[in-house]
Design a protein around this motif. Structure first.
Motif, PDB file in Angstrom:
ATOM      1  N   VAL A 180       0.836  -1.196   0.000  1.00 23.15           N
ATOM      2  CA  VAL A 180       0.000   0.000   0.000  1.00 23.15           C
ATOM      3  C   VAL A 180       0.875   1.252   0.000  1.00 23.15           C
ATOM      4  O   VAL A 180       2.079   1.200   0.248  1.00 23.15           O
ATOM      5  CB  VAL A 180      -0.937   0.033   1.228  1.00 23.15           C
ATOM      6  N   ILE A 181       0.209   2.364  -0.297  1.00 21.45           N
ATOM      7  CA  ILE A 181       0.831   3.684  -0.268  1.00 21.45           C
ATOM      8  C   ILE A 181       0.108   4.521   0.782  1.00 21.45           C
ATOM      9  O   ILE A 181      -1.103   4.416   0.945  1.00 21.45           O
ATOM     10  CB  ILE A 181       0.716   4.370  -1.651  1.00 21.45           C
ATOM     11  N   VAL A 182       0.837   5.336   1.504  1.00 18.89           N
ATOM     12  CA  VAL A 182       0.227   6.443   2.246  1.00 18.89           C
ATOM     13  C   VAL A 182       0.795   7.691   1.580  1.00 18.89           C
ATOM     14  O   VAL A 182       1.951   8.052   1.787  1.00 18.89           O
ATOM     15  CB  VAL A 182       0.548   6.409   3.745  1.00 18.89           C
ATOM     16  N   ILE A 210       5.610   5.415   2.418  1.00 17.80           N
ATOM     17  CA  ILE A 210       4.949   6.470   3.181  1.00 17.80           C
ATOM     18  C   ILE A 210       5.463   7.827   2.719  1.00 17.80           C
ATOM     19  O   ILE A 210       6.653   8.138   2.882  1.00 17.80           O
ATOM     20  CB  ILE A 210       5.203   6.282   4.691  1.00 17.80           C
ATOM     21  N   GLY A 211       4.570   8.630   2.144  1.00 13.09           N
ATOM     22  CA  GLY A 211       4.917   9.969   1.707  1.00 13.09           C
ATOM     23  C   GLY A 211       4.686  10.968   2.832  1.00 13.09           C
ATOM     24  O   GLY A 211       3.570  11.080   3.341  1.00 13.09           O
ATOM     25  N   HIS A 270      11.948   9.652  11.745  1.00 12.19           N
ATOM     26  CA  HIS A 270      11.237   8.705  12.599  1.00 12.19           C
ATOM     27  C   HIS A 270      10.876   7.440  11.825  1.00 12.19           C
ATOM     28  O   HIS A 270      11.066   6.323  12.334  1.00 12.19           O
ATOM     29  CB  HIS A 270       9.970   9.351  13.162  1.00 12.19           C
ATOM     30  N   VAL A 271      10.370   7.591  10.616  1.00 13.39           N
ATOM     31  CA  VAL A 271      10.013   6.419   9.812  1.00 13.39           C
ATOM     32  C   VAL A 271      11.261   5.616   9.488  1.00 13.39           C
ATOM     33  O   VAL A 271      11.276   4.380   9.582  1.00 13.39           O
ATOM     34  CB  VAL A 271       9.260   6.825   8.531  1.00 13.39           C
ATOM     35  N   GLU A 315      13.920   2.730   3.165  1.00 18.39           N
ATOM     36  CA  GLU A 315      13.257   2.357   1.908  1.00 18.39           C
ATOM     37  C   GLU A 315      11.760   2.619   1.920  1.00 18.39           C
ATOM     38  O   GLU A 315      11.107   2.548   0.872  1.00 18.39           O
ATOM     39  CB  GLU A 315      13.528   0.892   1.573  1.00 18.39           C
ATOM     40  N   HIS A 316      11.208   2.957   3.066  1.00 28.74           N
ATOM     41  CA  HIS A 316       9.763   3.199   3.163  1.00 28.74           C
ATOM     42  C   HIS A 316       9.402   4.683   3.194  1.00 28.74           C
ATOM     43  O   HIS A 316       8.232   5.029   3.351  1.00 28.74           O
ATOM     44  CB  HIS A 316       9.214   2.506   4.407  1.00 28.74           C
ATOM     45  N   VAL A 317      10.389   5.574   3.015  1.00 33.53           N
ATOM     46  CA  VAL A 317      10.171   7.017   3.146  1.00 33.53           C
ATOM     47  C   VAL A 317      10.151   7.674   1.773  1.00 33.53           C
ATOM     48  O   VAL A 317      10.974   7.376   0.910  1.00 33.53           O
ATOM     49  CB  VAL A 317      11.277   7.670   4.002  1.00 33.53           C
ATOM     50  N   ALA A 318       9.196   8.612   1.576  1.00 34.59           N
ATOM     51  CA  ALA A 318       9.084   9.323   0.306  1.00 34.59           C
ATOM     52  C   ALA A 318       8.543  10.729   0.543  1.00 34.59           C
ATOM     53  O   ALA A 318       8.117  11.079   1.650  1.00 34.59           O
ATOM     54  CB  ALA A 318       8.168   8.556  -0.648  1.00 34.59           C
ATOM     55  N   LEU A 319       8.579  11.534  -0.508  1.00 35.04           N
ATOM     56  CA  LEU A 319       7.949  12.849  -0.486  1.00 35.04           C
ATOM     57  C   LEU A 319       6.456  12.691  -0.767  1.00 35.04           C
ATOM     58  O   LEU A 319       6.065  11.987  -1.701  1.00 35.04           O
ATOM     59  CB  LEU A 319       8.556  13.767  -1.552  1.00 35.04           C
TER      60      LEU A 319
END
Length: 387
Positions: free
Chosen positions: A269-271, A301-302, A324-325, A332-336
């Protein structure tokens, strides 16, 4: 009869004048930029930024406002020229079809007056879009395709892994090339009809948030009345999205819905735009437990840019949320996930992205981590998971 025709002519003239004046005024009010630039950073930060291979953002509502995004705007946060100025590779353009009057982060009713109806009329949209959420979604999809068609092969609509690979290759030889994807903010756009999911998929939509600011046929919003999980229709939609290869966006979902989706989805999934409760304790933001579950499913996660998601001052809190993420589940789970043009005040527009790089350097993030956050994670996520 002559007086009637004159009256109708005056009314028509006033209406068309209003369509030219009102939408820009409304957008200026709803989408301010706190610092309009120019955005100056250190030589080290600018050098690293200029060397980034892929820059991507997971959330922008620019299609809502009626701007020609092929032209550089003097209002709002994103358009194609500013994407090129920022050397952005990929922008997720999200479709908003309904928002409630007096919208807030805590409690909204589904039957509140819909702000978008007035905007559709003020923009001079076809009457078919005035009251149909589905028509609004399809219309905004067509708008993006029309904008891309005007770009003469310097813009790509990304609907598949092959499309993304073509974008990556094209940008290597032509830095002016940009990519766009389509998402929908809120499953109420389906109007309770499962058949409409395939219609928006065929229109190019590859991501859909299940709820927005109010409860709908799929389940409870984080800002709604019930805070319930998935309804039976919601479960049906999740199952069909998995089959189609359409990404589920958990932004704005109630905690119960987040849990229900993660229990049943077979796909990551995406947030698309969120904060974290460890930085700003809000029912809109993700708890540590939710972050762990999303990561365990291979999700991304954006991190949003506006104060109601990250607090103030925004930039250090954006970085704190990313940190924190990273520390909890991995870089690898962090994005804008800016939420540009989403009726929010932001600290900078898309051309201010170098400020994020500078702040990440100052916080001790490595070059590899900065590259990952600024777009490599999004690129790799879609290369793995797009059909």
């Amino acid at each position: 009869m002559k007086k009637l025709l004159i009256t109708l002519g005056v009314i028509t003239a006033i209406y068309f004048l209003a369509t030219l004046i009102l939408p820009p005024v409304v957008e200026d009010i709803r989408n301010p930029v706190k610092d309009t630039g120019p955005y100056l950073v250190s030589e080290e930060a600018q050098k690293l930024y200029d060397d980034l291979d892929f820059i991507a953002d997971l959330h922008c509502d620019a299609l809502l406002w009626g701007r020609d995004i092929t032209e550089k705007g003097t209002r709002g946060h994103v358009d194609f020229p500013r994407m090129r100025e920022a050397n952005a590779s990929l922008q997720m353009f999200t479709i908003v079809t309904k928002t409630p009057t007096a919208q807030n982060m805590v409690h909204n009713t589904a039957d509140a007056y819909d702000n978008i109806t007035s905007l559709m009329i003020a923009k001079g949209e076809s009457p078919s879009n005035w009251f149909s959420l589905m028509n609004r979604a399809l219309s905004q999809s067509e708008d993006l395709k029309d904008f891309i068609d005007q770009e003469e092969e310097e813009a790509f609509l990304v609907k598949s892994r092959d499309d993304l690979q073509k974008l990556i290759e094209a940008k290597k030889s032509n830095p002016a090339v940009i990519g766009a994807m389509l998402g929908i903010e809120g499953g109420h756009a389906l109007e309770g009809e499962i058949e409409n999911l395939k219609k928006v998929y065929d229109a190019g939509v590859r991501m859909m948030g299940l709820t927005h600011f109010f409860d709908n046929e799929l389940g409870g919003s984080a800002h709604g009345e019930s805070l319930e999980g998935l309804t039976e229709f919601g479960r049906q939609v999740v199952g069909e999205m998995n089959k189609l290869g359409m990404f589920i966006d958990l932004a704005h979902c109630s905690p119960a819905m987040v849990d229900d989706v993660l229990d049943m989805t077979t796909q990551p999934v995406i947030v698309s735009h969120t904060g974290v409760r460890a930085v700003l304790d809000s029912q809109r933001n993700l708890s540590d437990d939710q972050i762990r579950k999303i990561a365990s499913k291979g999700g991304i996660i954006g991190i949003a840019f506006f104060d109601q998601a990250v607090g103030v001052p925004e930039l250090p809190n954006i970085i704190a949320s990313m940190k924190h993420v990273r520390d909890l589940v991995g870089i690898e789970h962090v994005a804008l996930g800016s939420d540009f043009d989403g009726s929010v005040a932001v600290p900078f527009d898309i051309t201010g992205f170098p400020l994020i790089v500078e702040a990440l350097i100052e916080e001790g993030f490595s070059e590899a981590e900065i590259r990952a956050i600024m777009g490599e994670n999004v690129k790799n996520f879609f290369l793995r998971n797009l059909k």
